[in-house]
Enzyme design. Structure first.
Site, PDB file in Angstrom:
ATOM      1  N   GLU A 155      86.932  -3.196 -53.613  1.00 50.10           N
ATOM      2  CA  GLU A 155      87.609  -4.141 -54.521  1.00 50.10           C
ATOM      3  C   GLU A 155      88.296  -3.408 -55.665  1.00 50.10           C
ATOM      4  O   GLU A 155      87.976  -3.621 -56.829  1.00 50.10           O
ATOM      5  CB  GLU A 155      86.563  -5.103 -55.128  1.00 50.10           C
ATOM      6  CG  GLU A 155      85.662  -5.796 -54.151  1.00 50.10           C
ATOM      7  CD  GLU A 155      84.394  -6.384 -54.812  1.00 50.10           C
ATOM      8  OE1 GLU A 155      84.173  -6.173 -56.025  1.00 50.10           O
ATOM      9  OE2 GLU A 155      83.636  -7.040 -54.097  1.00 50.10           O
ATOM     10  N   GLY A 203      90.930  -2.559 -58.537  1.00 51.56           N
ATOM     11  CA  GLY A 203      91.912  -3.289 -59.344  1.00 51.56           C
ATOM     12  C   GLY A 203      92.777  -2.309 -60.107  1.00 51.56           C
ATOM     13  O   GLY A 203      93.886  -1.953 -59.699  1.00 51.56           O
ATOM     14  N   ARG A 204      92.237  -1.809 -61.228  1.00 49.66           N
ATOM     15  CA  ARG A 204      92.961  -0.911 -62.127  1.00 49.66           C
ATOM     16  C   ARG A 204      93.642   0.245 -61.395  1.00 49.66           C
ATOM     17  O   ARG A 204      94.798   0.574 -61.677  1.00 49.66           O
ATOM     18  CB  ARG A 204      91.957  -0.338 -63.137  1.00 49.66           C
ATOM     19  CG  ARG A 204      92.576   0.511 -64.230  1.00 49.66           C
ATOM     20  CD  ARG A 204      91.486   1.239 -65.040  1.00 49.66           C
ATOM     21  NE  ARG A 204      90.390   0.376 -65.390  1.00 49.66           N
ATOM     22  CZ  ARG A 204      90.333  -0.372 -66.491  1.00 49.66           C
ATOM     23  NH1 ARG A 204      91.305  -0.322 -67.374  1.00 49.66           N
ATOM     24  NH2 ARG A 204      89.294  -1.157 -66.716  1.00 49.66           N
ATOM     25  N   ARG A 261      94.007  -4.357 -74.734  1.00 44.78           N
ATOM     26  CA  ARG A 261      92.919  -3.410 -74.491  1.00 44.78           C
ATOM     27  C   ARG A 261      92.520  -2.600 -75.731  1.00 44.78           C
ATOM     28  O   ARG A 261      91.329  -2.392 -75.957  1.00 44.78           O
ATOM     29  CB  ARG A 261      93.250  -2.481 -73.314  1.00 44.78           C
ATOM     30  CG  ARG A 261      93.459  -3.259 -71.993  1.00 44.78           C
ATOM     31  CD  ARG A 261      93.723  -2.350 -70.806  1.00 44.78           C
ATOM     32  NE  ARG A 261      92.630  -1.442 -70.587  1.00 44.78           N
ATOM     33  CZ  ARG A 261      92.601  -0.172 -70.981  1.00 44.78           C
ATOM     34  NH1 ARG A 261      93.641   0.380 -71.582  1.00 44.78           N
ATOM     35  NH2 ARG A 261      91.548   0.555 -70.763  1.00 44.78           N
ATOM     36  N   CYS A 275      98.783 -11.239 -87.180  1.00 44.90           N
ATOM     37  CA  CYS A 275      98.024 -11.276 -88.424  1.00 44.90           C
ATOM     38  C   CYS A 275      96.545 -11.014 -88.158  1.00 44.90           C
ATOM     39  O   CYS A 275      95.700 -11.902 -88.286  1.00 44.90           O
ATOM     40  CB  CYS A 275      98.220 -12.624 -89.093  1.00 44.90           C
ATOM     41  SG  CYS A 275      99.964 -13.011 -89.262  1.00 44.90           S
ATOM     42  N   GLU A 276      96.225  -9.803 -87.739  1.00 51.42           N
ATOM     43  CA  GLU A 276      94.850  -9.356 -87.481  1.00 51.42           C
ATOM     44  C   GLU A 276      94.848  -7.845 -87.683  1.00 51.42           C
ATOM     45  O   GLU A 276      95.729  -7.159 -87.156  1.00 51.42           O
ATOM     46  CB  GLU A 276      94.452  -9.578 -86.005  1.00 51.42           C
ATOM     47  CG  GLU A 276      94.360 -10.988 -85.526  1.00 51.42           C
ATOM     48  CD  GLU A 276      93.064 -11.674 -85.908  1.00 51.42           C
ATOM     49  OE1 GLU A 276      92.093 -10.971 -86.277  1.00 51.42           O
ATOM     50  OE2 GLU A 276      93.045 -12.908 -85.836  1.00 51.42           O
TER      51      GLU A 276
HETATM   52  C1  LIG Z   1      86.881  -6.299 -62.205  1.00 52.21           C
HETATM   53  C2  LIG Z   1      86.230  -6.190 -60.889  1.00 52.21           C
HETATM   54  C3  LIG Z   1      86.727  -5.304 -59.933  1.00 52.21           C
HETATM   55  C4  LIG Z   1      87.871  -4.363 -60.194  1.00 52.21           C
HETATM   56  O1  LIG Z   1      87.546  -3.401 -61.131  1.00 52.21           O
HETATM   57  P1  LIG Z   1      88.605  -2.210 -61.448  1.00 52.21           P
HETATM   58  O2  LIG Z   1      87.916  -1.414 -62.474  1.00 52.21           O
HETATM   59  O3  LIG Z   1      89.832  -2.859 -61.955  1.00 52.21           O
HETATM   60  O4  LIG Z   1      88.817  -1.481 -60.175  1.00 52.21           O
HETATM   61  C5  LIG Z   1      86.124  -5.295 -58.691  1.00 52.21           C
HETATM   62  N1  LIG Z   1      85.072  -6.111 -58.412  1.00 52.21           N
HETATM   63  C6  LIG Z   1      84.567  -6.961 -59.314  1.00 52.21           C
HETATM   64  C7  LIG Z   1      83.421  -7.824 -58.958  1.00 52.21           C
HETATM   65  C8  LIG Z   1      85.118  -7.030 -60.588  1.00 52.21           C
HETATM   66  O5  LIG Z   1      84.595  -7.868 -61.494  1.00 52.21           O
END
Ligand SMILES: *Cc1c(COP(=O)(O)O)cnc(C)c1O
Length: 436
Positions: A292, A294-295, A331, A363-364
């Site tokens: 899974e 993402g980043r 971030r 404004c933070e």
């Molecule tokens: C956020 C998340 C990811 C992805 O994480 P990355 O650091 O973006 O690769 C994968 N699995 C679950 C369950 C997540 O919450």
């Protein structure tokens, strides 16, 4: 004014940011100059490289060549439809965390059977929606959730395919807010309870146990926590299968880091070469694998282009006030995260370099994007905030009634607008005035 421009053909790469480079004096994404995009579309502006996303995906695909593996893009990193389309078209599945994300995947042409649904707080209505769409797997995070999911599935005359997310209790050595595999956080079920919970799940009428899942954190830059987590998960697989419950797949989650600030995460294919060696050694080389990420698929494929509004000298520090803010780039405010900030034009020979805190107009005091940066800038100059492909637009907000930025997808010399700038009218559309 003396100008010492590099020759027009000189290419200066940005390490860790493939397909983003200076060509002569101009910062480009693939074959397109960012200054030209800023002139046409205004700022702040997100620009993504399709080739960079596909190259990041290809590293995983190489790592899994010849294996039974499914890559599920964790779309919360960047859930814009034009980005989802790229991954759907490349055959990816998706890791979703809400009913809204499910609707996005389906709208972008994703395959429901390749969707896995993660998250500690799925509602009954999200479960129904996902069951009716026919998703591939629910990654369940508690016993209470197993009960509710079983009831919901039974009420629809269906069986919900489930994995249980286990908490392997390893320290990924990342920021505490993005570490998820330690005992004391809210994610997954404890290692020592896992077998009992699997036996419980196997008895529930509305469930079909299909796998096991873990995800230990984010922005992980070292292979060790993955190797440790894999050992712990495989120990559980052995005991679960010995108790008579077959697991069709093992899901190792996401979390691989990217280079924000001289970080040196392993390449996805190198990491998986190590992990697959361990799987093979332990006799699980034939199991279906899921991941899974993402980043690591989108983070360094994107930049945020912003304009310097004002340069404000201070007694102790100088401020560079830009037109992007914490609503666009959350971030730094959330995790004290670092984004590199570079000029769109490599040489500003007419402006002296100075040290700045780069801040937004919100404004933070938390609205800063970079601290103590050496920049040669004046009002009207444009900057690129790097590593802005992940957890920026998807975490953006309308704070201070700021509209969300434009998003462009660059493919070679082609530019696709994948999101138009959000107006104040767009933001007010769902609100109602009171009848006074
Ligand atoms: C956020 C998340 C990811 C992805 O994480 P990355 O650091 O973006 O690769 C994968 N699995 C679950 C369950 C997540 O919450």
């Amino acid at each position: 004014m003396s100008q010492h421009l590099p020759t027009a053909s000189a290419v200066q790469a940005l390490p860790g940011h493939p397909f983003i480079a200076y060509q002569g004096n101009e910062l480009q994404v693939e074959d397109v100059r960012l200054s030209q995009l800023a002139a046409e579309h205004g700022t702040p502006l997100f620009v993504y490289s399709k080739a960079a996303m596909l190259a990041a995906l290809a590293a995983y695909q190489r790592g899994f060549a010849g294996r039974h593996a499914q890559i599920c893009y964790a779309m919360k990193a960047n859930s814009s439809l034009g980005v989802l389309q790229i991954f759907a078209d490349a055959g990816c599945g998706f890791d979703i965390v809400s009913g809204g994300e499910l609707e996005r995947v389906l709208a972008a042409g994703g395959d429901a059977a390749k969707i896995i649904f993660s998250g500690v707080g799925k509602t009954r209505s999200e479960m129904r929606q996902a069951l009716q769409a026919g998703i591939g797997c629910f990654n369940v995070e508690s016993e209470a959730e197993l009960d509710v999911l079983s009831q919901v599935a039974e009420s629809l005359g269906l069986k919900a395919p489930v994995s249980i997310r286990v908490n392997p209790n390893v320290d990924p050595k990342t920021h505490p807010y993005i570490s998820t595999g330690l005992k004391d956080n809210k994610f997954g079920v404890a290692h020592e309870d896992t077998l009992r919970i699997y036996q419980y799940a196997a008895e529930l009428k509305g469930l079909q146990v299909v796998g096991i899942d873990c995800h230990i954190g984010s922005q992980i830059t070292d292979a060790t926590p993955y190797l440790d987590a894999m050992d712990r998960v495989l120990d559980l697989v052995v005991s679960i299968e010995a108790s008579g419950i077959a697991l069709a797949h093992i899901d190792f989650g996401g979390g691989l880091g990217i280079n924000y600030n001289n970080d040196t995460p392993p390449a996805a294919d190198a990491l998986w070469a190590q992990l697959l060696r361990k799987l093979d050694e332990r006799g699980f080389g034939q199991k279906k694998l899921m991941i899974e990420p993402g980043r690591s698929l989108v983070g360094n494929a994107g930049v945020c282009v912003t304009e310097v509004l004002y340069v404000k000298p201070g007694e102790h520090k100088n401020f560079c006030i830009i037109d992007a803010a914490m609503n666009d780039l959350p971030r730094p405010a959330m995790y004290q995260a670092f984004h590199a900030i570079v000029p769109l034009l490599a040489k500003h020979v007419d402006t002296p370099e100075a040290r700045y805190d780069v801040v937004g107009p919100i404004c933070e005091s938390g609205d800063w994007i970079g601290r103590d940066r050496m920049l040669a800038i004046k009002a009207g100059d444009q900057l690129a905030v790097l590593s802005a492909g992940a957890y920026c637009m998807s975490m953006s907000s309308n704070y201070n009634t700021r509209g969300r930025a434009v998003e462009l997808l660059v493919d070679g010399s082609k530019v696709h607008v994948i999101r138009v700038r959000e107006s104040a009218a767009d933001q007010m559309r769902l609100e109602k005035l009171v009848a006074l």
